[in-house]
Design an enzyme around this catalytic site. Structure first.
Site, PDB file in Angstrom:
ATOM      1  N   ASP A  45       8.758  -6.290   5.676  1.00 20.91           N
ATOM      2  CA  ASP A  45       8.361  -4.935   6.072  1.00 20.91           C
ATOM      3  C   ASP A  45       9.544  -4.173   6.663  1.00 20.91           C
ATOM      4  OD1 ASP A  45       6.708  -2.795   6.444  1.00 20.91           O
ATOM      5  OD2 ASP A  45       5.567  -3.642   8.107  1.00 20.91           O
ATOM      6  N   ASN A  91      -0.879  -1.380  -1.953  1.00 28.42           N
ATOM      7  CA  ASN A  91       0.350  -0.627  -2.267  1.00 28.42           C
ATOM      8  C   ASN A  91       0.216   0.258  -3.512  1.00 28.42           C
ATOM      9  OD1 ASN A  91       2.699  -3.218  -1.146  1.00 28.42           O
ATOM     10  ND2 ASN A  91       1.861  -1.474  -0.028  1.00 28.42           N
TER      11      ASN A  91
HETATM   12  C1  FPP Z   1       7.339  -2.990   2.983  1.00 29.59           C
HETATM   13  O1  FPP Z   1       8.215  -2.020   3.511  1.00 29.59           O
HETATM   14  C2  FPP Z   1       7.870  -3.527   1.740  1.00 29.59           C
HETATM   15  C3  FPP Z   1       7.246  -3.420   0.524  1.00 29.59           C
HETATM   16  C4  FPP Z   1       5.951  -2.768   0.353  1.00 29.59           C
HETATM   17  C5  FPP Z   1       7.881  -3.945  -0.694  1.00 29.59           C
HETATM   18  C6  FPP Z   1       8.720  -5.176  -0.565  1.00 29.59           C
HETATM   19  C7  FPP Z   1       9.617  -5.206  -1.746  1.00 29.59           C
HETATM   20  C8  FPP Z   1      10.901  -5.615  -1.758  1.00 29.59           C
HETATM   21  C9  FPP Z   1      11.587  -6.229  -0.620  1.00 29.59           C
HETATM   22  C10 FPP Z   1      11.729  -5.435  -2.999  1.00 29.59           C
HETATM   23  C11 FPP Z   1      11.193  -6.040  -4.250  1.00 29.59           C
HETATM   24  C12 FPP Z   1      10.927  -7.485  -4.151  1.00 29.59           C
HETATM   25  C13 FPP Z   1      11.371  -8.453  -4.982  1.00 29.59           C
HETATM   26  C14 FPP Z   1      10.833  -9.812  -4.842  1.00 29.59           C
HETATM   27  C15 FPP Z   1      12.379  -8.221  -6.019  1.00 29.59           C
HETATM   28  P1  FPP Z   1       7.638  -0.546   3.730  1.00 29.59           P
HETATM   29  O2  FPP Z   1       7.931   0.227   2.496  1.00 29.59           O
HETATM   30  O3  FPP Z   1       6.190  -0.606   4.101  1.00 29.59           O
HETATM   31  O4  FPP Z   1       8.512  -0.079   4.930  1.00 29.59           O
HETATM   32  P2  FPP Z   1       8.084   0.921   6.104  1.00 29.59           P
HETATM   33  O5  FPP Z   1       6.924   0.280   6.828  1.00 29.59           O
HETATM   34  O6  FPP Z   1       9.302   1.024   6.931  1.00 29.59           O
HETATM   35  O7  FPP Z   1       7.703   2.234   5.452  1.00 29.59           O
END
Ligand code: FPP
Length: 247
Positions: A27, A75
């Protein structure tokens, strides 16, 4: 795959007490990008670097199962452009990293509603699973279109169908029956679940399997998470007294 082997495993980390299964709620990508006045996709792109580092670290340490929460059932409700960017990154990761994953004897497993993924991503994912299916040093679970409630609901449907067809009696249902119908069937429950970015919740992740998991939270945003911090979390985990409800 990026592997910072120059980083020494600290002496305090007991290599004979490494958890069997570690899971991550990755996250903070969006906030990482916002702090730099970049768009959210840049944060996810940087987050892939951390994914590579964590996969390498787990493989080096002999962790048997690593589960990464990459995309939740919720998501899909994000802006279209962000969903598209994430799908693109996943496809690129699968296309460019599968060979390295295969060579490292890692089995890639997608857990979640694989049928909901765009065709091109689903095909890459199926290909990666097929190519690595005989590997045995580590399982890398990528949770994609994953939600624990969906997982449990699906398990209930499958168990109900078995009862309806007469191959199972209701009184034969045990904890193990439920576990055996989850995406993690046959795998140990996570010993440790780590969430980055100072959020303190499970967010529909591994809710059945987390019954006795140790939880670790760090304020570090996922793109800034390092191998050193991971080692420190493992050292802290090894100090914990896991009683599993006993005394
Ligand atoms: C949460 O951060 C993260 C995600 C919803 C996606 C996770 C994906 C990756 C790390 C990249 C792709 C993965 C692979 C395995 C290639 P957020 O967007 O909710 O962050 P925020 O809370 O700061 O808005």
């Amino acid at each position: 795959m990026k592997s910072d082997s120059s980083i020494q495993v600290p002496d305090e980390l007991d290599l004979n007490a490494i958890p069997a299964h570690v899971a991550f709620i990755m996250d903070g990508n969006g906030r990482w990008a916002k702090k730099r006045l970049m768009n959210r996709a840049k944060g996810h792109e940087q987050g892939v670097q951390t994914v590579e580092e964590v996969v390498s670290a787990c493989r080096d340490l002999g962790i048997g199962v690593l589960t990464l929460y990459a995309f939740s059932t919720e998501n899909w409700a994000r802006p279209k452009v962000e969903v598209k960017a994430l799908m693109h990154l996943l496809k690129r990761f699968l296309r460019t990293k599968t060979e390295e994953i295969r060579k490292k004897d890692i089995r890639l497993n997608i857990m979640g509603q694989i049928e909901r993924l765009p065709d091109d991503v689903r095909k890459e994912a199926e290909q990666a699973m097929a190519v690595t299916q005989k590997n045995s040093a580590m399982i890398l679970n990528l949770a994609l279109s994953y939600g624990a409630r969906e997982e449990i609901t699906r398990a209930v449907q499958q168990i109900a169908a078995k009862i309806k067809s007469g191959i199972l009696e209701p009184k034969e249902i045990t904890d193990k029956t439920v576990s055996d119908h989850l995406y993690t069937a046959g795998m140990p429950d996570p010993d440790l679940i780590i969430r980055t970015s100072a959020e303190f919740r499970l967010s529909n992740f591994l809710m059945w399997q987390a019954a006795y998991s140790e939880l670790a939270f760090t304020p570090t945003l996922w793109p800034d998470f390092t191998r050193q911090e991971f080692y420190q979390i493992l050292i802290d985990y090894q100090q914990r007294d896991r009683r599993f409800g006993k005394v």
